[in-house]
Write a protein that holds these residues in place. Structure first.
Motif, mmCIF file in Angstrom:
data_model
loop_
_atom_site.group_PDB
_atom_site.id
_atom_site.type_symbol
_atom_site.label_atom_id
_atom_site.label_comp_id
_atom_site.label_asym_id
_atom_site.label_seq_id
_atom_site.Cartn_x
_atom_site.Cartn_y
_atom_site.Cartn_z
ATOM 1 N N THR A 160 3.817 6.793 -14.344
ATOM 2 C CA THR A 160 2.887 5.665 -14.176
ATOM 3 C C THR A 160 2.571 5.466 -12.700
ATOM 4 O O THR A 160 3.460 5.478 -11.859
ATOM 5 C CB THR A 160 3.509 4.370 -14.741
ATOM 6 N N ILE A 161 1.293 5.301 -12.382
ATOM 7 C CA ILE A 161 0.868 5.081 -10.998
ATOM 8 C C ILE A 161 0.749 3.561 -10.775
ATOM 9 O O ILE A 161 -0.045 2.894 -11.436
ATOM 10 C CB ILE A 161 -0.481 5.757 -10.685
ATOM 11 N N ASN A 182 0.873 -1.168 0.000
ATOM 12 C CA ASN A 182 0.000 0.000 0.000
ATOM 13 C C ASN A 182 0.910 1.218 0.000
ATOM 14 O O ASN A 182 1.519 1.547 1.020
ATOM 15 C CB ASN A 182 -0.908 -0.009 1.236
ATOM 16 N N TRP A 183 1.016 1.890 -1.124
ATOM 17 C CA TRP A 183 1.959 2.998 -1.259
ATOM 18 C C TRP A 183 1.615 4.179 -0.351
ATOM 19 O O TRP A 183 2.445 5.057 -0.135
ATOM 20 C CB TRP A 183 2.025 3.462 -2.711
ATOM 21 N N HIS A 184 0.413 4.189 0.231
ATOM 22 C CA HIS A 184 0.022 5.284 1.113
ATOM 23 C C HIS A 184 0.487 5.078 2.549
ATOM 24 O O HIS A 184 0.358 5.985 3.371
ATOM 25 C CB HIS A 184 -1.498 5.481 1.065
ATOM 26 N N VAL A 202 9.372 15.975 -1.641
ATOM 27 C CA VAL A 202 8.413 14.966 -2.088
ATOM 28 C C VAL A 202 8.208 15.115 -3.593
ATOM 29 O O VAL A 202 7.963 16.210 -4.098
ATOM 30 C CB VAL A 202 7.071 15.123 -1.343
ATOM 31 N N LYS A 203 8.303 13.991 -4.304
ATOM 32 C CA LYS A 203 8.191 14.025 -5.761
ATOM 33 C C LYS A 203 7.062 13.117 -6.228
ATOM 34 O O LYS A 203 6.990 11.958 -5.848
ATOM 35 C CB LYS A 203 9.492 13.566 -6.409
ATOM 36 N N GLY A 204 6.184 13.671 -7.064
ATOM 37 C CA GLY A 204 5.167 12.864 -7.705
ATOM 38 C C GLY A 204 4.047 12.424 -6.789
ATOM 39 O O GLY A 204 4.115 12.533 -5.564
ATOM 40 N N ARG A 205 2.987 11.913 -7.410
ATOM 41 C CA ARG A 205 1.871 11.368 -6.656
ATOM 42 C C ARG A 205 2.291 10.065 -5.980
ATOM 43 O O ARG A 205 3.224 9.398 -6.416
ATOM 44 C CB ARG A 205 0.695 11.104 -7.590
ATOM 45 N N ILE A 206 1.591 9.707 -4.907
ATOM 46 C CA ILE A 206 1.888 8.458 -4.209
ATOM 47 C C ILE A 206 1.720 7.286 -5.173
ATOM 48 O O ILE A 206 0.712 7.170 -5.869
ATOM 49 C CB ILE A 206 0.956 8.293 -2.998
ATOM 50 N N GLY A 207 2.742 6.427 -5.225
ATOM 51 C CA GLY A 207 2.720 5.269 -6.120
ATOM 52 C C GLY A 207 3.213 5.546 -7.522
ATOM 53 O O GLY A 207 3.233 4.647 -8.365
ATOM 54 N N ALA A 208 3.628 6.789 -7.796
ATOM 55 C CA ALA A 208 4.067 7.147 -9.148
ATOM 56 C C ALA A 208 5.534 6.805 -9.366
ATOM 57 O O ALA A 208 6.361 6.909 -8.454
ATOM 58 C CB ALA A 208 3.856 8.638 -9.380
#
Length: 310
Positions: A306-307, A208-210, A254-260
């Motif tokens: 890519t997520i 769970n990348w979150h 912090v870089k990119g969306r979570i899981g990206a």
């Protein structure tokens, strides 16, 4: 001494070989029968090559198992990586009973995946226990324990094969000598400190990348090489291996969306997680072979942005 080995796979074979090498008599080997299509058990093959009788029984609860062990007239039974239940009417047959190896500091981490969980849960110490088996799972009195550290980047494979495996073989021989000579000091496990963890399998290895980057990293290294922590790419499982953690100290880092996927270079891929990034060097996709992560990205079309896990 005259012993029986009860176990399987590489650890069982290594235990058998160690006792034989130092001059003990391995009178018989008990191992689980191999399932159709399963690779040959190294313990069974090794015993057959040495001319040691092998009892590949589906259960140790049956009269056939008890009669076989009684006929061997051994001083001690040594349990080396055993997944079968060992009843007391089997364990108490040898003159000095039975000893068992467990790769944790009992009574903590009773259960079948006791090497995975200390890493996954962020522990910095673990070890092994040699104990007297009873009908309760990993609940018997302790003969000896050995402790070792867990490095901040250590994986399941490195911890087990690098230290717990060789330490376990030496500890089994040490405990066998103590028991047969009558010098073993037995310590009852403290139930107030006991914990049980079940199998670490694919459902437990789902990323769970979150969750915080520390937890994600611990999960990946605690499942490397097996069962392999995984995420989804194009609705299929992508297992991650040989990872590194990069924590973000400030929001600006912090870089990119979570899981990206935030970076792809010649050796690795970086994925954004809560509080940092996970750098991955090897992957395995949809049951295929392990590949360098950048090679997989090029072949599968996994691009920046890519997520994963969606």
């Amino acid at each position: 001494m005259r012993i029986a080995i009860v176990g399987q796979r590489d650890f069982g074979k290594a235990a058998m070989d160690a006792f034989v090498k130092r001059g003990d008599t391995v009178a018989g080997v008990f191992c689980a029968p191999e399932k159709p299509g399963e690779a040959a058990d190294p313990l069974r093959l090794g015993a057959e090559q040495l001319g040691i009788p092998v009892y590949a029984l589906p259960s140790l609860r049956v009269e056939e198992a008890r009669q076989a062990l009684q006929a061997l007239q051994v001083d001690l039974a040594v349990l080396a990586y055993v997944l079968q239940f060992v009843p007391q009417d089997f364990a108490t047959i040898p003159r000095h009973g039975t000893i068992q190896f467990h790769p944790s500091l009992l009574p903590r981490y009773r259960g079948p995946s006791s090497i995975n969980w200390p890493i996954i849960l962020g522990d910095t110490r673990t070890g092994l226990t040699i104990f007297r088996p009873v009908d309760g799972l990993d609940e018997g009195p302790v003969i000896l324990q050995k402790e070792t550290h867990i490095g901040p980047d250590e994986t399941l494979g490195k911890l087990y094969f690098g230290r717990l495996f060789p330490m376990g073989i030496e500890a089994l021989m040490e405990a066998a000598d103590l028991v047969v000579s009558g010098r073993a000091a037995i310590t009852v496990q403290d139930e107030t400190c006991a914990s049980y963890e079940g199998w670490c399998r694919d459902p437990e290895a789902h990323i769970n990348w979150h969750t915080h980057v520390d937890q994600t990293y611990n999960l990946i290294r605690g499942c490397d090489p097996a069962p392999g922590a995984w995420t989804l790419f194009n609705q299929k499982r992508l297992h991650l291996y040989d990872a590194r953690k990069h924590s973000s100290r400030t929001f600006s880092q912090v870089k990119g969306r979570i899981g990206a996927v935030t970076a792809i270079d010649e050796q690795s891929v970086r994925i954004s997680s809560q509080g940092g990034q996970i750098e991955v060097f090897k992957v395995r996709y949809d049951g295929g072979k392990k590949l360098p992560a950048p090679q997989f990205c090029a072949e599968a079309g996994l691009a920046l942005g890519t997520i994963l896990g969606a």
